[in-house]
Enzyme design. Sequence first.
Site, PDB file in Angstrom:
ATOM      1  N   LYS A  22       7.729  -1.682   1.844  1.00 45.31           N
ATOM      2  CA  LYS A  22       6.349  -2.180   1.952  1.00 45.31           C
ATOM      3  C   LYS A  22       5.395  -1.268   1.171  1.00 45.31           C
ATOM      4  O   LYS A  22       4.537  -1.759   0.428  1.00 45.31           O
ATOM      5  CB  LYS A  22       5.915  -2.202   3.428  1.00 45.31           C
ATOM      6  CG  LYS A  22       4.431  -2.482   3.624  1.00 45.31           C
ATOM      7  CD  LYS A  22       4.024  -2.434   5.086  1.00 45.31           C
ATOM      8  CE  LYS A  22       3.701  -1.076   5.602  1.00 45.31           C
ATOM      9  NZ  LYS A  22       2.332  -0.603   5.343  1.00 45.31           N
ATOM     10  N   ASN A  23       5.557   0.043   1.333  1.00 47.84           N
ATOM     11  CA  ASN A  23       4.589   0.964   0.740  1.00 47.84           C
ATOM     12  C   ASN A  23       4.710   1.083  -0.776  1.00 47.84           C
ATOM     13  O   ASN A  23       3.867   1.709  -1.422  1.00 47.84           O
ATOM     14  CB  ASN A  23       4.697   2.354   1.381  1.00 47.84           C
ATOM     15  CG  ASN A  23       4.097   2.369   2.783  1.00 47.84           C
ATOM     16  OD1 ASN A  23       3.547   1.369   3.241  1.00 47.84           O
ATOM     17  ND2 ASN A  23       4.199   3.505   3.456  1.00 47.84           N
ATOM     18  N   CYS A 126      -4.443   1.053  10.140  1.00 41.09           N
ATOM     19  CA  CYS A 126      -3.917   1.584  11.401  1.00 41.09           C
ATOM     20  C   CYS A 126      -4.861   2.629  11.966  1.00 41.09           C
ATOM     21  O   CYS A 126      -5.385   3.468  11.240  1.00 41.09           O
ATOM     22  CB  CYS A 126      -2.568   2.255  11.166  1.00 41.09           C
ATOM     23  SG  CYS A 126      -1.169   1.159  11.192  1.00 41.09           S
ATOM     24  N   ARG A 131      -8.916   8.996   8.462  1.00 38.17           N
ATOM     25  CA  ARG A 131      -8.472   8.437   7.179  1.00 38.17           C
ATOM     26  C   ARG A 131      -9.621   8.201   6.186  1.00 38.17           C
ATOM     27  O   ARG A 131      -9.940   7.067   5.842  1.00 38.17           O
ATOM     28  CB  ARG A 131      -7.684   7.146   7.397  1.00 38.17           C
ATOM     29  CG  ARG A 131      -6.479   7.373   8.283  1.00 38.17           C
ATOM     30  CD  ARG A 131      -5.599   6.161   8.389  1.00 38.17           C
ATOM     31  NE  ARG A 131      -4.615   6.094   7.310  1.00 38.17           N
ATOM     32  CZ  ARG A 131      -3.661   5.175   7.267  1.00 38.17           C
ATOM     33  NH1 ARG A 131      -3.580   4.260   8.177  1.00 38.17           N
ATOM     34  NH2 ARG A 131      -2.803   5.176   6.280  1.00 38.17           N
ATOM     35  N   VAL A 174      -1.113  10.070  -0.655  1.00 39.37           N
ATOM     36  CA  VAL A 174      -0.366   8.989  -1.293  1.00 39.37           C
ATOM     37  C   VAL A 174      -1.353   7.983  -1.891  1.00 39.37           C
ATOM     38  O   VAL A 174      -1.268   7.599  -3.058  1.00 39.37           O
ATOM     39  CB  VAL A 174       0.552   8.293  -0.248  1.00 39.37           C
ATOM     40  CG1 VAL A 174       1.193   7.046  -0.835  1.00 39.37           C
ATOM     41  CG2 VAL A 174       1.600   9.269   0.261  1.00 39.37           C
ATOM     42  N   ASP A 316       5.680   8.786   8.862  1.00 37.86           N
ATOM     43  CA  ASP A 316       6.002   7.410   9.244  1.00 37.86           C
ATOM     44  C   ASP A 316       7.290   7.307  10.063  1.00 37.86           C
ATOM     45  O   ASP A 316       7.649   6.212  10.497  1.00 37.86           O
ATOM     46  CB  ASP A 316       6.109   6.522   7.990  1.00 37.86           C
ATOM     47  CG  ASP A 316       4.739   6.189   7.421  1.00 37.86           C
ATOM     48  OD1 ASP A 316       3.734   6.478   8.070  1.00 37.86           O
ATOM     49  OD2 ASP A 316       4.702   5.617   6.300  1.00 37.86           O
ATOM     50  N   ARG A 408       3.530  -6.472  10.553  1.00 34.96           N
ATOM     51  CA  ARG A 408       2.896  -5.955   9.335  1.00 34.96           C
ATOM     52  C   ARG A 408       3.905  -5.195   8.481  1.00 34.96           C
ATOM     53  O   ARG A 408       3.743  -5.141   7.256  1.00 34.96           O
ATOM     54  CB  ARG A 408       1.739  -5.017   9.699  1.00 34.96           C
ATOM     55  CG  ARG A 408       0.540  -5.727  10.290  1.00 34.96           C
ATOM     56  CD  ARG A 408      -0.618  -4.762  10.439  1.00 34.96           C
ATOM     57  NE  ARG A 408      -0.660  -3.882   9.294  1.00 34.96           N
ATOM     58  CZ  ARG A 408      -0.959  -2.594   9.351  1.00 34.96           C
ATOM     59  NH1 ARG A 408      -1.284  -2.019  10.476  1.00 34.96           N
ATOM     60  NH2 ARG A 408      -0.971  -1.862   8.260  1.00 34.96           N
TER      61      ARG A 408
HETATM   62  C1  UD1 Z   1       0.229   6.251   2.998  1.00 36.39           C
HETATM   63  C2  UD1 Z   1       1.174   5.255   3.638  1.00 36.39           C
HETATM   64  C3  UD1 Z   1       1.347   5.556   5.122  1.00 36.39           C
HETATM   65  C4  UD1 Z   1       1.782   7.012   5.298  1.00 36.39           C
HETATM   66  C5  UD1 Z   1       0.866   7.962   4.551  1.00 36.39           C
HETATM   67  C6  UD1 Z   1       1.372   9.396   4.550  1.00 36.39           C
HETATM   68  C7  UD1 Z   1       0.957   3.184   2.401  1.00 36.39           C
HETATM   69  C8  UD1 Z   1       0.505   1.771   2.377  1.00 36.39           C
HETATM   70  N1  UD1 Z   1       0.648   3.903   3.468  1.00 36.39           N
HETATM   71  O1  UD1 Z   1      -1.026   6.106   3.652  1.00 36.39           O
HETATM   72  O2  UD1 Z   1       2.345   4.683   5.631  1.00 36.39           O
HETATM   73  O3  UD1 Z   1       1.743   7.335   6.678  1.00 36.39           O
HETATM   74  O4  UD1 Z   1       0.743   7.563   3.166  1.00 36.39           O
HETATM   75  O5  UD1 Z   1       2.641   9.472   4.052  1.00 36.39           O
HETATM   76  O6  UD1 Z   1       1.616   3.646   1.483  1.00 36.39           O
HETATM   77  N2  UD1 Z   1      -6.950  11.913   3.146  1.00 36.39           N
HETATM   78  C9  UD1 Z   1      -8.176  12.473   2.913  1.00 36.39           C
HETATM   79  N3  UD1 Z   1      -8.985  11.896   1.953  1.00 36.39           N
HETATM   80  C10 UD1 Z   1      -8.585  10.828   1.225  1.00 36.39           C
HETATM   81  C11 UD1 Z   1      -7.305  10.276   1.456  1.00 36.39           C
HETATM   82  C12 UD1 Z   1      -6.500  10.849   2.415  1.00 36.39           C
HETATM   83  O7  UD1 Z   1      -8.568  13.436   3.563  1.00 36.39           O
HETATM   84  O8  UD1 Z   1      -9.352  10.372   0.368  1.00 36.39           O
HETATM   85  C13 UD1 Z   1      -6.072  12.499   4.176  1.00 36.39           C
HETATM   86  C14 UD1 Z   1      -5.713  11.518   5.292  1.00 36.39           C
HETATM   87  O9  UD1 Z   1      -6.724  11.460   6.279  1.00 36.39           O
HETATM   88  C15 UD1 Z   1      -4.432  12.109   5.813  1.00 36.39           C
HETATM   89  C16 UD1 Z   1      -3.780  12.681   4.546  1.00 36.39           C
HETATM   90  O10 UD1 Z   1      -4.827  12.810   3.590  1.00 36.39           O
HETATM   91  O11 UD1 Z   1      -4.701  13.170   6.707  1.00 36.39           O
HETATM   92  C17 UD1 Z   1      -2.679  11.836   3.952  1.00 36.39           C
HETATM   93  O12 UD1 Z   1      -3.126  10.502   3.799  1.00 36.39           O
HETATM   94  P1  UD1 Z   1      -2.604   9.562   2.629  1.00 36.39           P
HETATM   95  O13 UD1 Z   1      -1.377  10.178   2.032  1.00 36.39           O
HETATM   96  O14 UD1 Z   1      -3.720   9.231   1.725  1.00 36.39           O
HETATM   97  O15 UD1 Z   1      -2.177   8.272   3.453  1.00 36.39           O
HETATM   98  P2  UD1 Z   1      -2.344   6.756   3.009  1.00 36.39           P
HETATM   99  O16 UD1 Z   1      -2.245   6.626   1.531  1.00 36.39           O
HETATM  100  O17 UD1 Z   1      -3.507   6.162   3.712  1.00 36.39           O
END
Ligand code: UD1
Length: 429
Positions: A22-23, A126, A131, A174, A316, A408
């Site tokens: 999915k990701n 979620c 986030r 990510v 995850d 989902r």
């Molecule tokens: C993606 C995955 C999710 C997984 C996560 C971490 C998808 C669709 N989702 O989520 O399943 O749990 O990676 O492996 O691929 N952060 C900031 N600022 C930002 C962005 C992120 O502070 O602008 C922080 C977040 O709050 C969190 C950390 O960085 O503490 C990691 O988040 P991130 O890797 O961005 O997660 P997602 O991309 O939302």
Amino acid sequence: MDRIKITGGTPLKGIIPISGAKNAALPLMIASLLTSDRLTLKNVPNLADVNMLARILRNHGADHSIEGKRANPSTLMGDTFHLTARDIVDTTAPYEMVSRMRASFWVLGPILARMGEARVSLPGGCAIGTRPVDLHLDGLKALGAEIDIDAGYVVAKAPRGLRGNKIVFPKVSVGATHQVLLAASLARGETVIENAAREPEVGDVAECLVKMGAGIEGIGTSTLRIQGRTRLDGAIHTVLPDRIEAGTFACVVAATGGDVVLEGARRDLLVTAIAALEKTGVSVTDSPDGIRIARNGAGIEPISLETQPFPGFPTDLQAQFMALMTRAKGTSVIRETIFENRFMHVQELARLGADIQLHGDTATIRGVKGLKGAPVMATDLRASVSLVIAGLMAEGETMINRVYHLDRGFERLEEKLSRCGASIERITG
Ligand code: UD1
């Protein structure tokens, strides 16, 4: 609203096919906005999030079709998607859509890069922490975007197009890596992303972008060097297997005992999780079709682990391992370092008799002799599946409510498990 009824206690035996990730599928679908040509994606999982994103992309002007009809809906093969965004007809991604799926926020970079403007609602997703999206916006600003926040929307402009630059992320994200990688592929000149996420799904997207004509070096490392193009082509790409789904089913087998082949699962995507499973006493071996997981008789050894960006232990899979640890022969400690609020499953696991203490980012799990089935509530995607694992270990009946969270991210979960002997059924309505 659908519910899932589980009666625990049966060891599993058989083959579970692993779906496309999915990701990876979500950002790959979004990559279709970067080109007016056709992007064909194979092995796309049939999930609520994927269908929702297809609707969002159609809204922007992407023509979306699924190849053929499934000859037999129970073959569990992924779909082949054709996506063609000949013109972007709408540069706005509205709140009603983005709030339902966080990853749809990633359309921002591609639409901005292609059209010079984009208006995208701040995301939902979620409820596992605050986030924020600051890293996404800083990354796009570094590529020359002007960004304002207006009434819950990110309004981004780059009338003369985006330009390559060097971006050093202060934290591994990510989503922010996907955002900048996608945008930089259609920016002028070279972009270097340092401290990029190394998650395999990022690598899968980068490989697809290379097929579309972008120049990308350092795939799989924390430094990505991207040569942007003024136009990208179509491509054909196969989505890599879902390591989180594979890790989840491995936890299920570890929990119930039994012997199951995870067909199509790749060990190289799961190194840390497999090491953790082996420490619990589970046998993990390679089979010609994937990975074979077995646990016969012996109990579950307690372990300690800490979530980390790839190649560390994935956040995850944290909830799933916690469910497993509730029945370990001792005390386990799990530290969540990625999301500050990703412990919502703890209360629900306690309803089944688990003994878990929370202190800040750390959960201490004392293994109990047995869990007892009870009604529980799914709270987020990965937490929901931890309740499935606990239910399959518990004595008696567990009823999981609000299973739309599961839909989902897990394709035909009940079907895949019941084929291996689990007593699990969906109650619709
Ligand atoms: C993606 C995955 C999710 C997984 C996560 C971490 C998808 C669709 N989702 O989520 O399943 O749990 O990676 O492996 O691929 N952060 C900031 N600022 C930002 C962005 C992120 O502070 O602008 C922080 C977040 O709050 C969190 C950390 O960085 O503490 C990691 O988040 P991130 O890797 O961005 O997660 P997602 O991309 O939302």
